[in-house]
Design a protein around this motif. Structure first.
Motif, PDB file in Angstrom:
ATOM      1  N   GLU A   6      63.543  36.527  64.485  1.00  0.00           N
ATOM      2  CA  GLU A   6      62.518  35.928  63.627  1.00  0.00           C
ATOM      3  C   GLU A   6      61.515  35.142  64.466  1.00  0.00           C
ATOM      4  OE1 GLU A   6      61.803  32.842  59.927  1.00  0.00           O
ATOM      5  OE2 GLU A   6      63.842  33.153  60.662  1.00  0.00           O
ATOM      6  N   ALA A   7      62.007  34.365  65.413  1.00  0.00           N
ATOM      7  CA  ALA A   7      61.118  33.591  66.284  1.00  0.00           C
ATOM      8  C   ALA A   7      60.232  34.531  67.105  1.00  0.00           C
ATOM      9  CB  ALA A   7      61.934  32.683  67.197  1.00  0.00           C
ATOM     10  N   ALA A   8      60.796  35.623  67.583  1.00  0.00           N
ATOM     11  CA  ALA A   8      60.017  36.597  68.360  1.00  0.00           C
ATOM     12  C   ALA A   8      58.939  37.235  67.490  1.00  0.00           C
ATOM     13  CB  ALA A   8      60.936  37.671  68.942  1.00  0.00           C
ATOM     14  N   TRP A   9      59.272  37.560  66.246  1.00  0.00           N
ATOM     15  CA  TRP A   9      58.287  38.135  65.327  1.00  0.00           C
ATOM     16  C   TRP A   9      57.149  37.154  65.080  1.00  0.00           C
ATOM     17  CZ3 TRP A   9      57.937  36.785  59.855  1.00  0.00           C
ATOM     18  CH2 TRP A   9      56.974  37.543  59.169  1.00  0.00           C
ATOM     19  N   ARG A  10      57.489  35.901  64.838  1.00  0.00           N
ATOM     20  CA  ARG A  10      56.453  34.886  64.605  1.00  0.00           C
ATOM     21  C   ARG A  10      55.581  34.682  65.846  1.00  0.00           C
ATOM     22  NH1 ARG A  10      57.065  31.771  59.987  1.00  0.00           N
ATOM     23  NH2 ARG A  10      58.940  32.262  58.802  1.00  0.00           N
ATOM     24  N   ARG A  11      56.206  34.692  67.017  1.00  0.00           N
ATOM     25  CA  ARG A  11      55.451  34.537  68.264  1.00  0.00           C
ATOM     26  C   ARG A  11      54.515  35.729  68.473  1.00  0.00           C
ATOM     27  NH1 ARG A  11      59.499  33.721  71.194  1.00  0.00           N
ATOM     28  NH2 ARG A  11      59.809  35.848  71.918  1.00  0.00           N
ATOM     29  N   THR A  12      54.988  36.922  68.142  1.00  0.00           N
ATOM     30  CA  THR A  12      54.174  38.125  68.260  1.00  0.00           C
ATOM     31  C   THR A  12      52.957  38.053  67.351  1.00  0.00           C
ATOM     32  OG1 THR A  12      56.128  39.419  68.842  1.00  0.00           O
ATOM     33  CG2 THR A  12      54.224  40.642  68.064  1.00  0.00           C
ATOM     34  N   HIS A  41      49.032  37.949  68.543  1.00  0.00           N
ATOM     35  CA  HIS A  41      48.102  38.935  68.000  1.00  0.00           C
ATOM     36  C   HIS A  41      46.903  38.228  67.360  1.00  0.00           C
ATOM     37  CE1 HIS A  41      46.825  42.787  66.421  1.00  0.00           C
ATOM     38  NE2 HIS A  41      46.778  42.282  65.203  1.00  0.00           N
ATOM     39  N   CYS A  42      47.171  37.203  66.591  1.00  0.00           N
ATOM     40  CA  CYS A  42      46.086  36.456  65.939  1.00  0.00           C
ATOM     41  C   CYS A  42      45.194  35.755  66.953  1.00  0.00           C
ATOM     42  CB  CYS A  42      46.663  35.447  64.950  1.00  0.00           C
ATOM     43  SG  CYS A  42      47.394  36.221  63.496  1.00  0.00           S
ATOM     44  N   GLN A  43      45.782  35.233  68.020  1.00  0.00           N
ATOM     45  CA  GLN A  43      44.977  34.587  69.057  1.00  0.00           C
ATOM     46  C   GLN A  43      44.041  35.592  69.725  1.00  0.00           C
ATOM     47  OE1 GLN A  43      48.139  32.798  71.343  1.00  0.00           O
ATOM     48  NE2 GLN A  43      47.926  30.837  70.279  1.00  0.00           N
ATOM     49  N   ARG A  44      44.536  36.814  69.974  1.00  0.00           N
ATOM     50  CA  ARG A  44      43.668  37.846  70.557  1.00  0.00           C
ATOM     51  C   ARG A  44      42.528  38.183  69.602  1.00  0.00           C
ATOM     52  NH1 ARG A  44      48.663  39.675  72.424  1.00  0.00           N
ATOM     53  NH2 ARG A  44      48.928  41.098  70.666  1.00  0.00           N
ATOM     54  N   ILE A  45      42.832  38.263  68.321  1.00  0.00           N
ATOM     55  CA  ILE A  45      41.783  38.550  67.335  1.00  0.00           C
ATOM     56  C   ILE A  45      40.767  37.421  67.287  1.00  0.00           C
ATOM     57  CG2 ILE A  45      41.311  38.823  64.859  1.00  0.00           C
ATOM     58  CD1 ILE A  45      43.986  40.376  64.704  1.00  0.00           C
ATOM     59  N   VAL A  62      42.227  44.500  65.309  1.00  0.00           N
ATOM     60  CA  VAL A  62      42.718  44.255  63.949  1.00  0.00           C
ATOM     61  C   VAL A  62      43.619  45.406  63.497  1.00  0.00           C
ATOM     62  CG1 VAL A  62      42.000  44.055  61.541  1.00  0.00           C
ATOM     63  CG2 VAL A  62      40.812  42.752  63.301  1.00  0.00           C
ATOM     64  N   ALA A  63      43.227  46.621  63.840  1.00  0.00           N
ATOM     65  CA  ALA A  63      43.995  47.801  63.409  1.00  0.00           C
ATOM     66  C   ALA A  63      45.261  48.024  64.231  1.00  0.00           C
ATOM     67  CB  ALA A  63      43.113  49.040  63.482  1.00  0.00           C
ATOM     68  N   SER A  64      45.306  47.456  65.422  1.00  0.00           N
ATOM     69  CA  SER A  64      46.427  47.693  66.335  1.00  0.00           C
ATOM     70  C   SER A  64      47.556  46.704  66.052  1.00  0.00           C
ATOM     71  CB  SER A  64      45.943  47.548  67.779  1.00  0.00           C
ATOM     72  OG  SER A  64      47.016  47.714  68.665  1.00  0.00           O
ATOM     73  N   THR A  65      48.465  47.101  65.195  1.00  0.00           N
ATOM     74  CA  THR A  65      49.566  46.209  64.817  1.00  0.00           C
ATOM     75  C   THR A  65      50.931  46.755  65.224  1.00  0.00           C
ATOM     76  OG1 THR A  65      49.738  47.218  62.636  1.00  0.00           O
ATOM     77  CG2 THR A  65      48.265  45.298  62.847  1.00  0.00           C
ATOM     78  N   GLU A  66      50.968  47.719  66.134  1.00  0.00           N
ATOM     79  CA  GLU A  66      52.233  48.353  66.499  1.00  0.00           C
ATOM     80  C   GLU A  66      53.269  47.352  67.016  1.00  0.00           C
ATOM     81  OE1 GLU A  66      49.290  49.464  67.951  1.00  0.00           O
ATOM     82  OE2 GLU A  66      48.957  51.179  66.633  1.00  0.00           O
ATOM     83  N   VAL A  67      52.850  46.438  67.872  1.00  0.00           N
ATOM     84  CA  VAL A  67      53.791  45.475  68.457  1.00  0.00           C
ATOM     85  C   VAL A  67      54.329  44.542  67.367  1.00  0.00           C
ATOM     86  CG1 VAL A  67      54.009  43.569  70.105  1.00  0.00           C
ATOM     87  CG2 VAL A  67      52.710  45.609  70.723  1.00  0.00           C
ATOM     88  N   VAL A  68      53.442  44.072  66.508  1.00  0.00           N
ATOM     89  CA  VAL A  68      53.860  43.194  65.403  1.00  0.00           C
ATOM     90  C   VAL A  68      54.775  43.968  64.453  1.00  0.00           C
ATOM     91  CG1 VAL A  68      53.051  41.870  63.408  1.00  0.00           C
ATOM     92  CG2 VAL A  68      51.809  41.746  65.570  1.00  0.00           C
ATOM     93  N   ASP A  69      54.407  45.207  64.147  1.00  0.00           N
ATOM     94  CA  ASP A  69      55.214  46.021  63.239  1.00  0.00           C
ATOM     95  C   ASP A  69      56.614  46.267  63.801  1.00  0.00           C
ATOM     96  OD1 ASP A  69      53.026  46.124  61.567  1.00  0.00           O
ATOM     97  OD2 ASP A  69      52.434  48.149  62.189  1.00  0.00           O
ATOM     98  N   GLU A  70      56.698  46.538  65.095  1.00  0.00           N
ATOM     99  CA  GLU A  70      58.006  46.781  65.706  1.00  0.00           C
ATOM    100  C   GLU A  70      58.856  45.513  65.685  1.00  0.00           C
ATOM    101  OE1 GLU A  70      61.321  48.422  67.292  1.00  0.00           O
ATOM    102  OE2 GLU A  70      59.609  49.406  66.352  1.00  0.00           O
ATOM    103  N   ALA A  71      58.247  44.367  65.953  1.00  0.00           N
ATOM    104  CA  ALA A  71      58.991  43.101  65.876  1.00  0.00           C
ATOM    105  C   ALA A  71      59.492  42.873  64.453  1.00  0.00           C
ATOM    106  CB  ALA A  71      58.114  41.938  66.335  1.00  0.00           C
ATOM    107  N   TRP A  72      58.672  43.188  63.462  1.00  0.00           N
ATOM    108  CA  TRP A  72      59.072  43.045  62.058  1.00  0.00           C
ATOM    109  C   TRP A  72      60.254  43.972  61.736  1.00  0.00           C
ATOM    110  CZ3 TRP A  72      59.111  40.124  57.992  1.00  0.00           C
ATOM    111  CH2 TRP A  72      59.368  40.665  56.738  1.00  0.00           C
ATOM    112  N   ARG A  73      60.185  45.225  62.188  1.00  0.00           N
ATOM    113  CA  ARG A  73      61.272  46.172  61.916  1.00  0.00           C
ATOM    114  C   ARG A  73      62.575  45.708  62.550  1.00  0.00           C
ATOM    115  NH1 ARG A  73      56.974  49.904  62.175  1.00  0.00           N
ATOM    116  NH2 ARG A  73      57.168  50.129  64.415  1.00  0.00           N
TER     117      ARG A  73
END
Length: 72
Positions: A11-17, A21-25, A41-52
């Motif tokens: 969970e902490a890793a997902w939140r950090r991811t 991502h938001c900081q880059r945006i 904005v469209a590139s959410t693969e890393v965030v999505d993988e952390a969520w999964r």
């Protein structure tokens, strides 16, 4: 207990991811061309993988041998 700790770490890793991502945006909003911003904005693969990974951990926690900890 170990499974619960894994879930907490994921969970902490997902939140950090998400934060990264938001900081880059936010940086791209200030400095980048619109096509670069749109790609970020469209590139959410890393965030999505952390969520999964986090969700898989939660699903295992509900079926695993260890009960979920009770709220304090």
């Amino acid at each position: 207990m170990a499974h619960h700790l894994t879930t907490v770490v994921l969970e902490a890793a997902w939140r950090r991811t998400i934060t990264e991502h938001c900081q880059r945006i936010l940086q791209a909003v200030e400095d980048s061309p619109t096509d670069v911003l749109a790609n970020l904005v469209a590139s959410t693969e890393v965030v999505d993988e952390a969520w999964r990974r986090y969700r898989r951990s939660l699903d295992g926690a509900t079926r695993g041998p260890y009960p979920l900890p009770e709220a304090a």
